[in-house]
Design a protein around this motif. Structure first.
Motif, mmCIF file in Angstrom:
data_model
loop_
_atom_site.group_PDB
_atom_site.id
_atom_site.type_symbol
_atom_site.label_atom_id
_atom_site.label_comp_id
_atom_site.label_asym_id
_atom_site.label_seq_id
_atom_site.Cartn_x
_atom_site.Cartn_y
_atom_site.Cartn_z
ATOM 1 N N ALA A 116 0.939 -1.259 0.112
ATOM 2 C CA ALA A 116 -0.067 0.050 -0.033
ATOM 3 C C ALA A 116 0.770 1.340 -0.073
ATOM 4 O O ALA A 116 0.486 2.256 -0.713
ATOM 5 C CB ALA A 116 -0.898 -0.009 1.184
ATOM 6 N N PHE A 117 2.069 1.244 0.946
ATOM 7 C CA PHE A 117 2.887 2.346 0.789
ATOM 8 C C PHE A 117 3.452 2.646 -0.601
ATOM 9 O O PHE A 117 3.663 3.679 -1.059
ATOM 10 C CB PHE A 117 4.039 2.079 1.917
ATOM 11 C CG PHE A 117 4.862 3.334 2.194
ATOM 12 C CD1 PHE A 117 4.200 4.640 2.839
ATOM 13 C CD2 PHE A 117 6.181 3.475 1.957
ATOM 14 C CE1 PHE A 117 5.052 5.555 3.322
ATOM 15 C CE2 PHE A 117 6.775 4.550 2.036
ATOM 16 C CZ PHE A 117 6.412 5.381 2.783
ATOM 17 N N SER A 118 4.119 1.632 -1.159
ATOM 18 C CA SER A 118 4.645 1.893 -2.381
ATOM 19 C C SER A 118 3.724 2.245 -3.290
ATOM 20 O O SER A 118 4.034 3.064 -4.375
ATOM 21 C CB SER A 118 5.270 0.276 -2.924
ATOM 22 O OG SER A 118 4.191 -0.622 -3.273
ATOM 23 N N ARG A 119 2.123 1.742 -3.455
ATOM 24 C CA ARG A 119 1.327 2.431 -4.309
ATOM 25 C C ARG A 119 1.023 3.822 -4.186
ATOM 26 O O ARG A 119 0.762 4.794 -5.025
ATOM 27 C CB ARG A 119 -0.164 1.820 -4.149
ATOM 28 C CG ARG A 119 0.126 0.155 -4.773
ATOM 29 C CD ARG A 119 -1.069 -0.431 -4.608
ATOM 30 N NE ARG A 119 -1.192 -1.962 -5.274
ATOM 31 C CZ ARG A 119 -1.989 -2.886 -5.130
ATOM 32 N NH1 ARG A 119 -2.954 -2.685 -4.217
ATOM 33 N NH2 ARG A 119 -2.095 -4.021 -5.727
ATOM 34 N N ALA A 120 1.022 4.127 -2.960
ATOM 35 C CA ALA A 120 0.764 5.526 -2.384
ATOM 36 C C ALA A 120 1.932 6.326 -3.017
ATOM 37 O O ALA A 120 1.460 7.624 -3.572
ATOM 38 C CB ALA A 120 0.585 5.682 -0.871
#
Length: 309
Positions: free
Chosen positions: A58-62
């Motif tokens: 999720a952090f990489s996508r954000a």
């Protein structure tokens, strides 16, 4: 315990503490206390990191979504930027310096674009890794989580960006005469090994960057030198044909050159195995394993120090 004062009253004094004379270590052991942020064992650290896999994704996508949120073209810059770089390199190296010697235009242009896209994957992972800890100190100091989640998520972000750009790379390759076939499937293990290598390198740079923030200013020069030495804009065997063989061997066996050549071999019809060094897949796997394991252990050893000081 009590004693009589000069006016005849009895004064009560506190009994001696049962902890009197104990060191800080003794007190911690007595009351079952542990050091805040203490480094877990390597196996436990891997388990904690796996438990945070959803956060990492999720952090990489954000971060990927926010990267170009202020630009009008938005996510298109993920493709436009390496394409513009490839156009500049083609003009300088392909037209002016004639670095395409021995290659037809139908081979050289996909060769160049592939090199730029694949090397940018490693370059961006390194630069993101350098700032993974020093650029996220607020998050590191506020929350308890395995710090390796940050450089791993940044490497994953760059992989997602590359996969988005691969659509354009496929279009360029087909436009210059290479027809999709089963060899294109070799892209999957090639990029998988490169991702492992990039992740290990990002972990190494994250620890180094956490200790020396100025490293972020130096790394662009290091990466530019690495790019020029890796055959992004030229074929190493052709360009160094009149030089001692060991020079070409050293440059061809460097990991950036190996991963670029594997993707070129998979995509470009006329880029055959004769352009590759011997045992290229073993070398690609060896670099990936060495840096992933070595980088992870190197980063883990400094887990207690991140965000402090």
């Amino acid at each position: 315990m009590s004693e009589t004062t000069h006016d005849g009253q009895v004064a009560v004094t506190a009994p001696p503490s049962p902890d009197e004379g104990l060191t800080a270590a003794d007190l911690a052991a007595k009351y079952g206390l542990s050091v805040s942020g203490a480094r877990p064992s390597l196996v436990e650290y891997v388990r904690q990191l796996w438990d945070r896999r959803h956060f990492i994704l999720a952090f990489s996508r954000a971060k990927l979504t926010a990267q170009y949120s202020q630009a009008k073209l938005g996510q298109l810059w993920q493709v436009v930027t390496p394409l513009l770089n490839a156009a500049v390199y083609f003009f300088i190296f392909g037209v002016i310096l004639e670095a395409d010697r021995g290659m037809s235009r139908e081979v050289y242009i996909p060769f160049l674009v592939t090199g730029v896209f694949v090397f940018t994957f490693t370059q961006s992972s390194v630069m993101a890794g350098v700032r993974a800890i020093s650029g996220n100190l607020g998050l590191v100091r506020a929350l308890h989580f395995p710090r390796a989640a940050l450089p791993v998520s940044f490497a994953l972000q760059q992989l997602q960006q590359l996969l988005f750009s691969m659509i354009v790379l496929f279009a360029v390759t087909v436009a210059f005469g290479s027809i999709p076939d089963l060899s294109w499937l070799l892209i999957v293990p090639a990029l998988g090994l490169q991702f492992c290598f990039n992740t290990g390198l990002a972990l190494i740079m994250a620890r180094a960057g956490a200790k020396t923030p100025d490293l972020a200013q130096l790394m662009p020069f290091v990466m530019r030198t690495w790019m020029y030495a890796s055959g992004v804009m030229y074929s190493i065997p052709i360009m160094l044909a009149d030089k001692p063989q060991w020079i070409a061997d050293v440059l061809q066996w460097n990991p950036a050159a190996i991963y670029m050549d594997l993707v070129r071999f998979a995509l470009i019809d006329d880029y055959g195995s004769e352009w590759l060094p011997n045992h290229v897949w073993a070398a690609a796997a060896g670099w990936a394993l060495l840096f992933l394991v070595g980088g992870f252990v190197y980063f883990w050893k400094a887990e207690e120090r991140y965000g402090r000081g």
